[in-house]
Structures are given as C-alpha cells and as structure tokens.
Scaffold this motif. Structure first.
Motif, PDB file in Angstrom:
ATOM      1  N   LYS A   1       1.714   6.246  -6.865  1.00  0.00           N
ATOM      2  CA  LYS A   1       0.422   7.191  -7.084  1.00  0.00           C
ATOM      3  C   LYS A   1       0.828   8.577  -6.981  1.00  0.00           C
ATOM      4  O   LYS A   1       0.399   9.214  -7.884  1.00  0.00           O
ATOM      5  CB  LYS A   1      -0.733   6.823  -6.532  1.00  0.00           C
ATOM      6  CG  LYS A   1      -2.106   7.653  -6.573  1.00  0.00           C
ATOM      7  CD  LYS A   1      -3.263   7.289  -5.766  1.00  0.00           C
ATOM      8  CE  LYS A   1      -4.458   8.034  -6.150  1.00  0.00           C
ATOM      9  NZ  LYS A   1      -5.657   7.636  -5.450  1.00  0.00           N
ATOM     10  N   ARG A   2       1.469   9.140  -5.787  1.00  0.00           N
ATOM     11  CA  ARG A   2       1.777  10.353  -5.714  1.00  0.00           C
ATOM     12  C   ARG A   2       2.928  10.758  -6.723  1.00  0.00           C
ATOM     13  O   ARG A   2       2.804  11.862  -7.325  1.00  0.00           O
ATOM     14  CB  ARG A   2       2.539  10.717  -4.250  1.00  0.00           C
ATOM     15  CG  ARG A   2       1.405  10.536  -3.066  1.00  0.00           C
ATOM     16  CD  ARG A   2       2.009  10.938  -1.786  1.00  0.00           C
ATOM     17  NE  ARG A   2       3.057  10.079  -1.348  1.00  0.00           N
ATOM     18  CZ  ARG A   2       3.089   9.107  -0.754  1.00  0.00           C
ATOM     19  NH1 ARG A   2       1.765   8.612  -0.016  1.00  0.00           N
ATOM     20  NH2 ARG A   2       4.168   8.638  -0.307  1.00  0.00           N
TER      21      ARG A   2
ATOM     22  N   THR B   1       2.273  13.894 -13.476  1.00  0.00           N
ATOM     23  CA  THR B   1       0.950  14.329 -14.455  1.00  0.00           C
ATOM     24  C   THR B   1       0.678  15.865 -14.373  1.00  0.00           C
ATOM     25  O   THR B   1       0.627  16.440 -15.169  1.00  0.00           O
ATOM     26  CB  THR B   1      -0.185  13.363 -13.998  1.00  0.00           C
ATOM     27  OG1 THR B   1       0.087  12.172 -14.046  1.00  0.00           O
ATOM     28  CG2 THR B   1      -1.516  13.856 -14.751  1.00  0.00           C
TER      29      THR B   1
ATOM     30  N   LYS C   1       2.295   1.659  -3.529  1.00  0.00           N
ATOM     31  CA  LYS C   1       1.438   2.131  -4.280  1.00  0.00           C
ATOM     32  C   LYS C   1       0.905   3.422  -4.372  1.00  0.00           C
ATOM     33  O   LYS C   1       0.879   4.230  -5.063  1.00  0.00           O
ATOM     34  CB  LYS C   1      -0.060   1.102  -4.083  1.00  0.00           C
ATOM     35  CG  LYS C   1      -0.960   1.450  -5.095  1.00  0.00           C
ATOM     36  CD  LYS C   1      -2.236   0.269  -5.011  1.00  0.00           C
ATOM     37  CE  LYS C   1      -3.512   0.685  -5.972  1.00  0.00           C
ATOM     38  NZ  LYS C   1      -4.450  -0.252  -5.838  1.00  0.00           N
ATOM     39  N   ALA C   2       0.754   3.833  -2.942  1.00  0.00           N
ATOM     40  CA  ALA C   2       0.747   5.108  -2.683  1.00  0.00           C
ATOM     41  C   ALA C   2       1.505   6.190  -3.234  1.00  0.00           C
ATOM     42  O   ALA C   2       1.633   7.216  -3.509  1.00  0.00           O
ATOM     43  CB  ALA C   2       0.481   5.447  -1.113  1.00  0.00           C
TER      44      ALA C   2
ATOM     45  N   ASP D   1       0.784  -1.001  -0.123  1.00  0.00           N
ATOM     46  CA  ASP D   1       0.009  -0.061   0.034  1.00  0.00           C
ATOM     47  C   ASP D   1       0.840   1.298   0.020  1.00  0.00           C
ATOM     48  O   ASP D   1       0.586   2.272  -0.643  1.00  0.00           O
ATOM     49  CB  ASP D   1      -0.811   0.346   1.184  1.00  0.00           C
ATOM     50  CG  ASP D   1      -1.849  -1.250   1.002  1.00  0.00           C
ATOM     51  OD1 ASP D   1      -2.151  -1.591  -0.004  1.00  0.00           O
ATOM     52  OD2 ASP D   1      -2.571  -1.576   2.246  1.00  0.00           O
TER      53      ASP D   1
ATOM     54  N   LYS E   1       3.333   9.390  -9.696  1.00  0.00           N
ATOM     55  CA  LYS E   1       2.424   9.635 -11.018  1.00  0.00           C
ATOM     56  C   LYS E   1       1.649  11.002 -11.087  1.00  0.00           C
ATOM     57  O   LYS E   1       1.895  11.513 -12.014  1.00  0.00           O
ATOM     58  CB  LYS E   1       1.455   8.476 -11.232  1.00  0.00           C
ATOM     59  CG  LYS E   1       0.967   8.428 -12.429  1.00  0.00           C
ATOM     60  CD  LYS E   1      -0.076   7.335 -12.662  1.00  0.00           C
ATOM     61  CE  LYS E   1      -0.680   7.120 -13.952  1.00  0.00           C
ATOM     62  NZ  LYS E   1      -1.560   5.854 -14.048  1.00  0.00           N
ATOM     63  N   GLU E   2       1.198  11.258  -9.888  1.00  0.00           N
ATOM     64  CA  GLU E   2       0.443  12.559  -9.723  1.00  0.00           C
ATOM     65  C   GLU E   2       1.267  13.687  -9.836  1.00  0.00           C
ATOM     66  O   GLU E   2       0.864  14.621 -10.782  1.00  0.00           O
ATOM     67  CB  GLU E   2      -0.567  12.440  -8.610  1.00  0.00           C
ATOM     68  CG  GLU E   2      -1.595  11.683  -8.276  1.00  0.00           C
ATOM     69  CD  GLU E   2      -2.252  11.637  -6.880  1.00  0.00           C
ATOM     70  OE1 GLU E   2      -1.603  12.467  -6.197  1.00  0.00           O
ATOM     71  OE2 GLU E   2      -3.367  11.105  -6.776  1.00  0.00           O
TER      72      GLU E   2
END
Length: 481
Positions: free
Chosen positions: A104-105, A111, A100-101, A97, A107-108
């Motif tokens: 995700k951060r 992005t 993944k977090a 997790d 990737k954000e």
C-alpha cells in the motif's frame, strides 16, 4: 378361600410351587417334569469367583484409565497443535499485513509520484524540467548575489523568493486558467512582467558587481544572466501555446485566425461572445451572426461597404473613360457634342486595293483632336491619343421608395439589400420555428410559451420584430395569441 402362592427356595433362588399351578403359561397346558437344580457352589468357589470378578473389574478400570490417559494425551496434543497453528497463522497474518501495508505504501508512493508527474506535465514536459530548474537556479543565485552586492544583507535571501516565487505562482495560475478554459490573457501578461522584472534585477546586480573591473565583461555577464533567467519562461510559454491549441480542439491555423479576428474586429468579437453566451451557439456561428448584422451579408459575401466601394469605383472608372480632356462639370450632351473623330491618315507607299472587297479593313476607335502629353523616356513627353468610348447607359432614376435608407441598409433597398434582408428574415424565422418546436416538445402551452423576450433573445432582434415573427410561426400551427 383365596389361594396363596407358596414359594420354595432352591440354592437361594425362589421357585414357584407346582401344586398351585404356578410356573405354567396356561392352566390348560400340559405340566412338565421340573428339571433338577444344580448344587450350590462351595465357599472356595465363591472366593475364586469373587477374585476373578475383582480382577476383571480392575482390568476394566485400568483400561478405562488408559483410555482416559490416551484421550487426555490426544487432547493435549491437539491443543498444542492448535496453539502452534494459531501462532503460525498469527505470524502469517502479521507478515501478510506487513506485506499489504508495504504494498500500500509502495502504491501510494507510486501514485503520488505519478500525480506529481501529471501535475508537472500539465505545465511542462518532463524533459523540459531541467531547463526550468537551471533557469530558476541561475536567476535565484544571481538575484541573491545582486541584492547582497546592493547592501541588503540578510534580506538578500528573500529577493529571489519574491521575484521567482511570484513568477512561478502566476505561471501556475495561468496554466490552470488555460486548462479550465477561463480568461488567462491578463495572467500571462502579469507572468511576463514579473519574469522581466526578475531578469532585470538579476542583470543589473551582476552589472553593478563587475562594473568596477572591465565594463564590457560586466555588461556581457549581466546579459547572459538575464537571458538565462528568461529561457525557462520562454519554454513554458511555448508549452502553454501548444496546450491551449490542444485543449481548444483547433488547429494552429484556426487559433491564429481567431487571434487575428480578435485584433482586427474587437467589437465584433465581444458581441459574438455575448451572443454565444446568451444563445448557446458555437463561437463560429455567433461570429457569423454578428458579422451579418453589422455588414448586411454573410461571411464570404460582399458587404455593404464593399458594394458601395465597387459602385463608386465603377462610376469613377466610367467618368475617367468618358473624359474629353476639358476641365469643369458639363452635361453629357455637351461633352458628347464636343467629340470630333480624328481622320485617319493614309499610309505612305501603300496602294489602295479597291478590288479586294472581301477583305475588311479594321476601323479604329475615334480619338480626341488634342492628344494628351504623358511622360516618356529620356525625360521627354509623348503624345497619347485619348479614345472616345460609347456613352454609358444613364443610371436608373430612383423612386422615393428606393431612396429610403435604414441603419442596417444605409445605401437603400436595392436588389442586394433586399436579398440580404430576406435572408436575415428567413434565418430568424427558422430560429423561431426551432424555439417553438423545442417548447412544444417540452409540453409547454404554445399560447404562453415562448415569450416575446425569449424569441428576441434567440433571434437577436427587437421585441416588436420578435412579436411579428412569433405570430407568423404560431399562425402556421393554427395558434393565435
């Protein structure tokens, strides 16, 4: 009498009596001789048997206890292993997790950075951002210093926010308008005006600061600060021009051509935009339609004005070539009667070759008896003979039908205007045919659709003309209204 079974006990075990036929499978079967029964065990033997039985039971109980203990130990071991595995799974899940977090951060953030780059590159390439940032920094610091020198105090920090912020806001709105293909000319002008005002404030402030010392140095410094604050906007303007050309899908020559057409024919461009909005045509087709309506010819063909100008020029050329040197207006017959050919003088020293009949001597054109004096070299005058050319064929006398003029054909209905009128009529008929075909494809009743107003809007003509065109097209399909 009812037979009663008599049982005997042998060593404590009941045995059926053979006298009554018990113990046999069938009455008819042959009776066997009974076997001798074993002797009853002694008391010691019974105790020994009881002890062995107790020991066997004890061994069985201990085996069962050991088995239960083993099962309990296995259960505890499995429970402990499950708890350890669950704990390891929880840790692995938590780590997954977290990864993944974190991904995700990441990737954000990536992005967001890509989106920021995309938004910035919509208005300025990445390699041009340092120029804009330096220009903004120079302008902001210079305007703040100029406002402070003017005695504005703490409010001097808000001057660059107002000027540079207004310029940036208008520049962003202009970029969005260009990207969305909306009107942007007034936004571009407002951006230039605010940028020029900011540069003026910057230059004047620095000039006032350095005026007490050397005026030339102050002027040079003010000019440098003003130009530096405008360079970023100049680069942005170049980028916007390229972006506008890329979005429109036209080449630089086409964009420049449409700009020239907009400057030279603003009314025609406005009408072309209206026709394109109402009919859905492209801008080129709409402009061709408007040009044909205004000039009576398609683009590239001679217009009414050009035809009339060429006719006037040809008429004046004929008059100039047939001029006899006299002033005033006279009839052609009198002018022709006054023409006297000039006798050709013989050349001195050249013998006449009467015998050479095969060689034809060139005949010179007749000239007026009075030569025309024209300016020559050395400030003198030179006699120039005026040739007399044959009379031109008189113009055809127009009848009353040919002299009728309209707003679209002010010169009258000659061959060119008739050809243009026929071309316009054919184009309108083709437009109405296409409109009727589309209505028929949609399944509409052609006795009601399309309406005269829709036909007039599509063909760009009056309702009466549209009614006639629609009646002609419907008659081709055998439909009458």
């Amino acid at each position: 009498m009812t037979a009663v079974s008599i049982e005997k006990k042998v060593n404590g075990t009941p045995v059926a009596s053979p006298e009554l036929g018990e113990g046999r499978d069938h009455p008819d079967e042959e009776q066997h001789t009974p076997q001798p029964t074993p002797a009853a065990p002694s008391r010691r033997e019974e105790k020994r048997l009881d002890k062995s039985t107790d020991r066997a039971d004890a061994r069985l109980d201990k085996a069962q206890e050991r088995e239960e203990a083993r099962r309990d130990a296995d259960h505890k071991r499995e429970t402990k292993e499950k708890e350890r595995q669950a704990k390891a799974d929880r840790k692995a899940q938590q780590r997954a997790d977290k990864d993944k977090a974190r991904a995700k951060r990441r990737k954000e953030r990536r992005t967001a950075w890509t989106s920021l780059q995309t938004r910035l590159t919509h208005h300025m390439p990445m390699w041009g951002l340092p120029v804009v940032l330096v220009s903004l920094a120079v302008g902001a610091t210079g305007q703040a210093g100029a406002a402070s020198a003017a005695g504005m105090g703490w409010a001097s920090a808000g001057v660059p926010v107002l000027t540079e912020g207004m310029t940036l806001t208008l520049a962003g709105l202009t970029g969005q308008a260009i990207e969305q293909r909306r009107p942007y000319a007034w936004l571009m002008r407002a951006t230039w005006i605010t940028a020029a005002g900011a540069a003026t404030i910057n230059a004047l402030g620095h000039y006032i600061e350095g005026k007490a010392g050397d005026p030339q140095e102050a002027l040079y410094r003010a000019a440098m600060y003003g130009v530096a604050s405008m360079l970023g906007l100049v680069l942005w303007w170049v980028v916007m021009r390229s972006k506008r050309a890329a979005i429109s899908g036209k080449t630089a020559d086409e964009v420049a051509r449409w700009k020239r057409l907009g400057r030279r024919h603003p009314l025609l461009m406005r009408r072309a935009r209206r026709v394109a909005d109402n009919t859905g045509k492209s801008m080129a087709d709409a402009y061709a339609t408007v040009w044909e309506r205004a000039n009576g010819a398609r683009p590239g063909e001679p217009s009414i004005r050009e035809i009339r100008a060429s006719r006037r020029a040809a008429y004046r050329r004929r008059l100039a070539q047939s001029w006899d040197g006299r002033r005033g207006l006279r009839k052609q017959s009198e002018r022709a009667a006054a023409v006297v050919p000039v006798p050709q003088a013989d050349t001195v020293g050249t013998p006449e070759s009467a015998g050479s009949a095969g060689v034809r001597t060139p005949v010179q054109a007749p000239a007026l008896p009075v030569a025309l004096l024209v300016p020559g070299g050395q400030g003198g005058w030179v006699e120039h003979p005026v040739p007399v050319l044959p009379m031109a064929t008189p113009k055809r006398v127009r009848t009353g039908s040919d002299q009728s003029a309209t707003a679209r054909f002010p010169q009258g209905k000659d061959a060119v205007s008739k050809r243009v009128r026929k071309s316009v009529h054919d184009d309108r008929l083709n437009t109405v045919r296409a409109l009727v075909e589309s209505e028929a494809a949609r399944g509409c009743d052609l006795r009601k659709h399309p309406s005269n107003r829709a036909v007039a809007r599509a063909a760009g003509c009056r309702p009466g003309t549209a009614r006639e065109l629609l009646a002609t097209v419907l008659a081709e399909r055998g439909i009458t209204r």
